[in-house]
Design a protein around this motif. Structure first.
Motif, short mmCIF file in Angstrom:
data_model
loop_
_atom_site.label_atom_id
_atom_site.label_comp_id
_atom_site.label_asym_id
_atom_site.label_seq_id
_atom_site.Cartn_x
_atom_site.Cartn_y
_atom_site.Cartn_z
N ALA A 30 0.83 -1.20 0.00
CA ALA A 30 0.00 0.00 0.00
C ALA A 30 0.87 1.26 0.00
CB ALA A 30 -0.94 0.00 1.21
N GLN A 31 1.93 1.26 0.80
CA GLN A 31 2.83 2.41 0.84
C GLN A 31 3.52 2.62 -0.50
OE1 GLN A 31 3.20 4.69 3.13
NE2 GLN A 31 4.79 5.76 2.01
N GLU A 32 3.98 1.54 -1.13
CA GLU A 32 4.63 1.64 -2.43
C GLU A 32 3.66 2.16 -3.49
OE1 GLU A 32 6.24 -2.23 -3.12
OE2 GLU A 32 7.87 -1.95 -1.69
N ALA A 33 2.40 1.75 -3.44
CA ALA A 33 1.41 2.24 -4.40
C ALA A 33 1.20 3.74 -4.22
CB ALA A 33 0.09 1.49 -4.22
N LYS A 34 1.14 4.20 -2.97
CA LYS A 34 1.00 5.64 -2.70
C LYS A 34 2.19 6.40 -3.25
CE LYS A 34 -1.75 5.26 1.51
NZ LYS A 34 -1.75 5.48 2.97
N GLU A 35 3.39 5.85 -3.07
CA GLU A 35 4.59 6.52 -3.56
C GLU A 35 4.58 6.59 -5.09
OE1 GLU A 35 7.80 4.32 -1.85
OE2 GLU A 35 7.45 5.14 0.15
N ARG A 36 4.16 5.51 -5.75
CA ARG A 36 4.10 5.51 -7.22
C ARG A 36 3.10 6.55 -7.71
NH1 ARG A 36 4.42 -0.07 -6.56
NH2 ARG A 36 2.17 -0.29 -6.80
N GLU A 37 1.95 6.64 -7.06
CA GLU A 37 0.94 7.62 -7.45
C GLU A 37 1.47 9.04 -7.27
OE1 GLU A 37 -1.95 7.25 -9.04
OE2 GLU A 37 -1.39 5.14 -9.18
#
Length: 81
Positions: free
Chosen positions: A44-51
């Protein structure tokens, strides 16, 4: 494992050894669940960073501040003519 978890685990272990039954939510299952939770949180944290990176790239491309993700040339793909 917290001291309270350890105490509960040992108590459950003793009871199952006396009755010769299988343990529910044993140590392995608890460790797997904890690892799965950490993995879910990390994803979830990595997805937020990608966004966030994508949002910055779109804003940067619109203002002419840098190369966009749409295919502008970079230093790595320049050719000598």
């Amino acid at each position: 494992m917290t001291p309270a978890e350890r105490e509960a685990y040992l108590k459950e272990w003793d009871e199952t050894e006396k009755t010769d039954t299988a343990r529910k939510n044993g140590l392995i299952e608890k460790l797997i669940a904890r690892g799965n939770k950490r993995t879910e949180d990390q994803l979830a944290q990595e997805a937020k960073e990608r966004e966030a990176v994508r949002a910055r790239a779109v804003v940067g491309a619109g203002s002419g501040a840098g190369a966009s993700l749409a295919g502008e040339s970079t230093a790595n793909d320049t050719m000598i003519r």
